[in-house]
Design a protein around this motif. Structure first.
Motif, PDB file in Angstrom:
ATOM      1  N   VAL A 216      45.744  24.850  40.090  1.00 48.68           N
ATOM      2  CA  VAL A 216      44.191  25.583  40.376  1.00 48.68           C
ATOM      3  C   VAL A 216      44.147  25.730  41.900  1.00 48.68           C
ATOM      4  CG1 VAL A 216      41.873  25.367  40.346  1.00 48.68           C
ATOM      5  CG2 VAL A 216      43.287  25.052  38.325  1.00 48.68           C
ATOM      6  N   LYS A 217      44.216  24.694  42.524  1.00 51.71           N
ATOM      7  CA  LYS A 217      44.226  24.687  44.136  1.00 51.71           C
ATOM      8  C   LYS A 217      45.189  25.607  44.733  1.00 51.71           C
ATOM      9  CE  LYS A 217      43.014  19.652  44.589  1.00 51.71           C
ATOM     10  NZ  LYS A 217      43.292  18.258  44.749  1.00 51.71           N
ATOM     11  N   GLU A 218      46.276  25.804  44.263  1.00 50.10           N
ATOM     12  CA  GLU A 218      47.243  26.595  44.935  1.00 50.10           C
ATOM     13  C   GLU A 218      47.042  28.125  44.408  1.00 50.10           C
ATOM     14  OE1 GLU A 218      52.022  27.741  44.625  1.00 50.10           O
ATOM     15  OE2 GLU A 218      51.074  25.835  44.149  1.00 50.10           O
ATOM     16  N   GLU A 219      46.692  28.416  43.246  1.00 46.01           N
ATOM     17  CA  GLU A 219      46.678  29.576  42.713  1.00 46.01           C
ATOM     18  C   GLU A 219      45.238  30.441  43.003  1.00 46.01           C
ATOM     19  OE1 GLU A 219      48.295  31.410  39.413  1.00 46.01           O
ATOM     20  OE2 GLU A 219      49.935  29.696  39.082  1.00 46.01           O
ATOM     21  N   CYS A 220      43.988  29.552  43.206  1.00 47.20           N
ATOM     22  CA  CYS A 220      42.982  30.003  43.408  1.00 47.20           C
ATOM     23  C   CYS A 220      42.481  29.960  44.913  1.00 47.20           C
ATOM     24  CB  CYS A 220      41.973  29.214  42.318  1.00 47.20           C
ATOM     25  SG  CYS A 220      41.964  29.295  40.639  1.00 47.20           S
ATOM     26  N   SER A 221      43.432  29.769  45.696  1.00 49.67           N
ATOM     27  CA  SER A 221      43.160  29.749  47.219  1.00 49.67           C
ATOM     28  C   SER A 221      43.466  31.153  47.657  1.00 49.67           C
ATOM     29  CB  SER A 221      43.950  28.747  47.928  1.00 49.67           C
ATOM     30  OG  SER A 221      45.290  29.135  47.844  1.00 49.67           O
ATOM     31  N   GLU A 222      43.042  31.374  48.984  1.00 52.83           N
ATOM     32  CA  GLU A 222      42.899  32.700  49.387  1.00 52.83           C
ATOM     33  C   GLU A 222      44.427  33.135  49.567  1.00 52.83           C
ATOM     34  OE1 GLU A 222      41.440  35.221  53.348  1.00 52.83           O
ATOM     35  OE2 GLU A 222      40.774  33.215  53.186  1.00 52.83           O
ATOM     36  N   GLY A 223      44.840  34.439  48.821  1.00 55.50           N
ATOM     37  CA  GLY A 223      46.109  34.710  48.888  1.00 55.50           C
ATOM     38  C   GLY A 223      47.012  34.059  47.833  1.00 55.50           C
ATOM     39  N   GLY A 224      46.259  33.338  46.947  1.00 54.49           N
ATOM     40  CA  GLY A 224      47.018  32.853  45.457  1.00 54.49           C
ATOM     41  C   GLY A 224      47.147  33.960  44.463  1.00 54.49           C
ATOM     42  N   ALA A 225      47.739  33.421  43.604  1.00 54.61           N
ATOM     43  CA  ALA A 225      48.081  34.342  42.452  1.00 54.61           C
ATOM     44  C   ALA A 225      46.681  34.587  41.702  1.00 54.61           C
ATOM     45  CB  ALA A 225      48.943  33.817  41.360  1.00 54.61           C
ATOM     46  N   VAL A 226      45.710  33.857  41.662  1.00 57.31           N
ATOM     47  CA  VAL A 226      44.551  34.063  41.138  1.00 57.31           C
ATOM     48  C   VAL A 226      43.569  34.588  42.253  1.00 57.31           C
ATOM     49  CG1 VAL A 226      42.356  33.261  39.844  1.00 57.31           C
ATOM     50  CG2 VAL A 226      44.830  32.673  39.080  1.00 57.31           C
ATOM     51  N   GLY A 227      43.571  33.674  43.327  1.00 59.18           N
ATOM     52  CA  GLY A 227      42.770  34.145  44.649  1.00 59.18           C
ATOM     53  C   GLY A 227      41.317  33.705  44.409  1.00 59.18           C
ATOM     54  N   THR A 228      40.563  34.004  45.537  1.00 55.72           N
ATOM     55  CA  THR A 228      39.116  33.646  45.698  1.00 55.72           C
ATOM     56  C   THR A 228      38.250  34.705  44.740  1.00 55.72           C
ATOM     57  OG1 THR A 228      39.536  32.967  47.752  1.00 55.72           O
ATOM     58  CG2 THR A 228      37.232  33.214  47.072  1.00 55.72           C
ATOM     59  N   ASN A 229      37.832  33.898  43.703  1.00 60.74           N
ATOM     60  CA  ASN A 229      37.139  34.827  42.816  1.00 60.74           C
ATOM     61  C   ASN A 229      37.823  35.855  42.038  1.00 60.74           C
ATOM     62  OD1 ASN A 229      34.383  33.599  43.213  1.00 60.74           O
ATOM     63  ND2 ASN A 229      34.101  34.946  45.175  1.00 60.74           N
ATOM     64  N   GLY A 230      39.184  35.609  41.813  1.00 60.05           N
ATOM     65  CA  GLY A 230      40.115  36.339  41.144  1.00 60.05           C
ATOM     66  C   GLY A 230      40.436  37.484  41.899  1.00 60.05           C
ATOM     67  N   ALA A 231      40.379  37.713  43.092  1.00 62.41           N
ATOM     68  CA  ALA A 231      40.929  38.876  43.864  1.00 62.41           C
ATOM     69  C   ALA A 231      42.418  38.803  43.735  1.00 62.41           C
ATOM     70  CB  ALA A 231      40.727  38.576  45.416  1.00 62.41           C
ATOM     71  N   GLY A 232      43.075  37.654  43.559  1.00 57.35           N
ATOM     72  CA  GLY A 232      44.571  37.789  43.551  1.00 57.35           C
ATOM     73  C   GLY A 232      45.003  38.753  42.095  1.00 57.35           C
ATOM     74  N   LEU A 233      44.136  38.204  41.104  1.00 56.28           N
ATOM     75  CA  LEU A 233      44.329  38.955  39.825  1.00 56.28           C
ATOM     76  C   LEU A 233      44.359  40.615  39.919  1.00 56.28           C
ATOM     77  CD1 LEU A 233      42.458  36.581  37.540  1.00 56.28           C
ATOM     78  CD2 LEU A 233      45.069  36.563  38.072  1.00 56.28           C
ATOM     79  N   ILE A 234      43.193  40.879  40.672  1.00 55.01           N
ATOM     80  CA  ILE A 234      42.913  42.151  40.661  1.00 55.01           C
ATOM     81  C   ILE A 234      43.945  42.769  41.352  1.00 55.01           C
ATOM     82  CG2 ILE A 234      41.376  44.155  41.458  1.00 55.01           C
ATOM     83  CD1 ILE A 234      40.407  42.239  39.075  1.00 55.01           C
ATOM     84  N   GLU A 235      44.237  42.145  42.688  1.00 51.97           N
ATOM     85  CA  GLU A 235      45.415  42.944  43.500  1.00 51.97           C
ATOM     86  C   GLU A 235      46.637  42.961  42.806  1.00 51.97           C
ATOM     87  OE1 GLU A 235      47.413  41.979  47.925  1.00 51.97           O
ATOM     88  OE2 GLU A 235      46.012  40.666  47.255  1.00 51.97           O
ATOM     89  N   PHE A 236      47.036  41.981  42.299  1.00 52.17           N
ATOM     90  CA  PHE A 236      48.379  42.134  41.354  1.00 52.17           C
ATOM     91  C   PHE A 236      48.445  43.022  40.145  1.00 52.17           C
ATOM     92  CE2 PHE A 236      51.675  40.511  38.451  1.00 52.17           C
ATOM     93  CZ  PHE A 236      52.627  40.302  39.415  1.00 52.17           C
ATOM     94  N   TYR A 237      47.515  43.024  39.348  1.00 48.28           N
ATOM     95  CA  TYR A 237      47.615  43.652  38.011  1.00 48.28           C
ATOM     96  C   TYR A 237      46.977  44.969  38.320  1.00 48.28           C
ATOM     97  CZ  TYR A 237      49.017  39.295  35.728  1.00 48.28           C
ATOM     98  OH  TYR A 237      49.977  38.064  35.316  1.00 48.28           O
ATOM     99  N   CYS A 238      46.060  45.409  39.164  1.00 46.55           N
ATOM    100  CA  CYS A 238      45.897  46.798  39.360  1.00 46.55           C
ATOM    101  C   CYS A 238      46.585  47.506  40.267  1.00 46.55           C
ATOM    102  CB  CYS A 238      44.359  46.459  39.986  1.00 46.55           C
ATOM    103  SG  CYS A 238      43.382  45.804  38.701  1.00 46.55           S
ATOM    104  N   SER A 239      47.477  46.934  40.850  1.00 48.96           N
ATOM    105  CA  SER A 239      48.462  48.064  41.632  1.00 48.96           C
ATOM    106  C   SER A 239      49.724  48.001  41.612  1.00 48.96           C
ATOM    107  CB  SER A 239      48.157  47.192  43.146  1.00 48.96           C
ATOM    108  OG  SER A 239      48.704  45.892  43.278  1.00 48.96           O
TER     109      SER A 239
END
Length: 204
Positions: free
Chosen positions: A54-77
């Motif tokens: 969780v610490k790794e993936e929910c950090s800024e730039g992580g796969a999940v990112g801050t507030n899910g930003a990583g999910l949006i960036e990866f799966y929407c692009s």
């Protein structure tokens, strides 16, 4: 129209507005895996592993990112990946009073290895015809209501619509496709191997 949709579930592709709720839902899914372990001795390593995850993936730039930003960036692009969310609709007689909540999520992508993603060329990937499931989670109050099956059905439908390689590859003949996943959660495993979903256990 809106009254008929009260308390109904719809499944659609993830949108930027879903990021924060999807992030929380994914973290709660990890907690379910910890809770499902039969003894504290088994729960402890899971807890340590997932805390770090969780610490790794929910950090800024992580796969999940801050507030899910990583999910949006990866799966929407990425053309070779997609995430679906299950939305529970609640409300009154009109659209203005209708509210929604993310109660389920599942990611699906081409290939098994996230490090080597995205897939840039079918002749460079042995697993081009393999699709994998990631970050599957259903909220506690929505479990046992068919939400997971709806999400898996959408993920499978998306994979079937993608192109396949005529060269074949690992685990399949030319133009054939397969879907794989890994899970340490016995509750999730029961869903995946149910008759409706149809996964076969390859290894434990």
């Amino acid at each position: 129209k809106w009254g008929e949709m009260n308390n109904s579930i719809i499944v659609r592709t993830i949108e930027p507005i879903d990021g924060p709720e999807a992030s929380i839902l994914w973290q709660r899914g990890l907690q379910q895996t910890i809770d499902a372990a039969t003894t504290e001795e088994k729960r402890k390593p899971y807890r340590e592993f997932f805390d770090n995850c969780v610490k790794e993936e929910c950090s800024e730039g992580g796969a999940v990112g801050t507030n899910g930003a990583g999910l949006i960036e990866f799966y929407c692009s990425n053309k070779d990946a997609c995430m679906f969310v299950a939305i529970q609709l609640k409300g009154g007689e009109d659209e203005a009073k209708l509210s929604s909540k993310v109660v389920g999520m599942v990611g699906v992508k081409r290939g098994m290895d996230s490090v080597k993603f995205p897939v840039d060329s079918e002749d460079k990937r042995e697993d081009y015809n393999t699709f994998s499931i990631w970050k599957m989670s259903v909220s506690e109050e929505s479990r046992g209501k068919g939400v997971g099956k709806k999400l898996m059905s959408k993920a499978e439908e998306w994979a079937r619509d993608q192109s396949s390689s005529s060269a074949g590859g690992v685990g399949g003949a030319a133009n054939s496709k397969r879907m794989r996943l890994y899970t340490a959660n016995p509750i999730a495993a029961a869903l995946y191997t149910s008759e409706d979903v149809g996964f076969i256990v390859e290894e434990k």
